[in-house]
Enzyme design. Sequence first.
Site, mmCIF file in Angstrom:
data_model
loop_
_atom_site.group_PDB
_atom_site.id
_atom_site.type_symbol
_atom_site.label_atom_id
_atom_site.label_comp_id
_atom_site.label_asym_id
_atom_site.label_seq_id
_atom_site.Cartn_x
_atom_site.Cartn_y
_atom_site.Cartn_z
ATOM 1 N N ASP A 36 2.483 -8.964 9.382
ATOM 2 C CA ASP A 36 1.045 -9.196 9.244
ATOM 3 C C ASP A 36 0.798 -10.711 9.225
ATOM 4 O O ASP A 36 0.373 -11.272 8.216
ATOM 5 C CB ASP A 36 0.532 -8.537 7.968
ATOM 6 C CG ASP A 36 0.718 -7.028 8.002
ATOM 7 O OD1 ASP A 36 0.024 -6.372 8.796
ATOM 8 O OD2 ASP A 36 1.557 -6.515 7.243
ATOM 9 N N GLY B 287 11.361 -3.053 5.160
ATOM 10 C CA GLY B 287 10.667 -4.327 5.101
ATOM 11 C C GLY B 287 10.133 -4.616 3.708
ATOM 12 O O GLY B 287 10.239 -5.739 3.199
ATOM 13 N N HIS B 288 9.557 -3.596 3.067
ATOM 14 C CA HIS B 288 9.079 -3.761 1.691
ATOM 15 C C HIS B 288 10.244 -4.041 0.738
ATOM 16 O O HIS B 288 10.135 -4.883 -0.160
ATOM 17 C CB HIS B 288 8.357 -2.493 1.223
ATOM 18 C CG HIS B 288 7.103 -2.193 1.967
ATOM 19 N ND1 HIS B 288 6.990 -1.111 2.807
ATOM 20 C CD2 HIS B 288 5.899 -2.828 1.999
ATOM 21 C CE1 HIS B 288 5.772 -1.079 3.320
ATOM 22 N NE2 HIS B 288 5.091 -2.106 2.850
ATOM 23 N N MET C 99 0.832 -1.197 0.000
ATOM 24 C CA MET C 99 0.000 0.000 0.000
ATOM 25 C C MET C 99 0.873 1.256 0.000
ATOM 26 O O MET C 99 0.397 2.356 0.304
ATOM 27 C CB MET C 99 -0.954 0.002 1.188
ATOM 28 C CG MET C 99 -2.022 -1.079 1.088
ATOM 29 S SD MET C 99 -3.514 -0.770 2.049
ATOM 30 C CE MET C 99 -2.844 -0.689 3.702
ATOM 31 N N GLY D 39 5.079 -9.803 4.142
ATOM 32 C CA GLY D 39 5.860 -9.709 5.369
ATOM 33 C C GLY D 39 5.175 -10.397 6.530
ATOM 34 O O GLY D 39 3.944 -10.371 6.666
ATOM 35 N N GLN D 40 5.960 -11.001 7.405
ATOM 36 C CA GLN D 40 5.409 -11.738 8.545
ATOM 37 C C GLN D 40 4.890 -10.830 9.653
ATOM 38 O O GLN D 40 4.246 -11.327 10.586
ATOM 39 C CB GLN D 40 6.464 -12.698 9.106
ATOM 40 C CG GLN D 40 6.724 -13.889 8.212
ATOM 41 C CD GLN D 40 7.692 -14.894 8.831
ATOM 42 O OE1 GLN D 40 8.271 -14.644 9.882
ATOM 43 N NE2 GLN D 40 7.876 -16.022 8.173
ATOM 44 N N MET E 258 9.008 -2.311 11.601
ATOM 45 C CA MET E 258 8.831 -1.304 10.564
ATOM 46 C C MET E 258 7.417 -1.391 9.997
ATOM 47 O O MET E 258 6.904 -2.466 9.718
ATOM 48 C CB MET E 258 9.862 -1.484 9.455
ATOM 49 C CG MET E 258 11.259 -1.117 9.879
ATOM 50 S SD MET E 258 12.399 -1.039 8.483
ATOM 51 C CE MET E 258 13.897 -0.553 9.347
ATOM 52 N N SER E 259 6.798 -0.245 9.851
ATOM 53 C CA SER E 259 5.435 -0.152 9.350
ATOM 54 C C SER E 259 5.243 1.202 8.689
ATOM 55 O O SER E 259 5.820 2.207 9.142
ATOM 56 C CB SER E 259 4.429 -0.314 10.493
ATOM 57 O OG SER E 259 3.122 0.009 10.074
#
Length: 282
Positions: free
Chosen positions: A150, A36-37, A30, A147-148, A184-185
Site C-alpha cells: 500500500d 506480510g502481516h 484489518m 506494508g509497502q 499477498m493481500s
Amino acid sequence: MQILTTAAGLQAYTEQARQAGKRVGLVPTMGALHAGHIQLVQAARADCNEVIATIFVNPTQFNNADDFRLYPRVPEADAALLEPAGCTALFVPSVEEMYPRPTVLRFDFGALEQVMEGAHRPGHFNGVATVVSKLFHLARPHRAYFGQKDWQQVAVVRQLVADLSFDLEIVACPTIREADGLAMSSRNRRLDAPARAVAPLLYQVLSAAAAQVRQGVRPAQVQADALATLAQEPSITSEYVEIADAQTLQPLAEYAPGRAVVLCLAAHLGGVRLIDNVVVDG
C-alpha cells in the site's frame, strides 16, 4: 497475548508499558492476516518490547458497501497467528467503540491523494487517516509498521505524522509475495481458482514495466504497453497503471535523474479489486 476490546483498555495497557520504560510497536491491520502481516509483527518485535496488533475492518475507508461486507473476517485464525510471531497484545474494537458518534473530521492531503487510490476511491484516505489517527492517539506507539504494498497509504500516513506532529516513527516493510509473484493481500482469499491462476499477471506486467523504466523507455510508452498487456486478458479490468515519482506520487512525463520511480496498478479480477506496485531506484 492480551486481548483488548476497548479504547480505555488500550490506553491503559500502553501507558503502563511506557511508564515501565518499554518501547511500544503498533501494527494496524484489518485482519485476514497473511505472511506480510506477520512480517510486520516480527519487525516490530525485533525493535520493541511491546507489540500491539490491531484488527479493525474500518468502515470509513470503504467507498464500496459490497467490498466492506465481503472483506474477510477470521478473528480466531488471526489471533492464532499473532502470538507465535511475537505479538503481546491484540486490540479488536467494535465499530461502536472506534466511532461512538459519526466522525465529521475531514483530512486533505492535497496532490498526494488526488492520484491513483485517492482518485479512484473518493474518501478512502480520509477514512484511513481518521482511524490511524485514533490508533496513534490511543496506543501512543514509538513505532508503527505498514506494508509497502500500500505504497500510497504509507505516503499519506507519513504526511499525517509530519503534519500533526505525532511522536512516532513510521516503518515500511517490503511487500511479501507468493511463489508466483502475486502480492499477498487479504483480498486474495476471495479469488476463485480461475482468477487466482490469472492474478500473477499483474506482477508480471509491473516487472516488465520496471525493466522498461530501467532502459529509459518514456513513461507514457511504459504505461501504454502495460495497459495493452492487461487488456489482452479478458478476465482483468484495469483501473489504472501509473508511473510516478516515488515520493510525490505525481505521474511522470520524463524521468528525473537520481529519483526513485514507483509503478502502481489497480485492477479488478473475479470481482476482487487488487493493487500492487514496484519501485525502481533512480
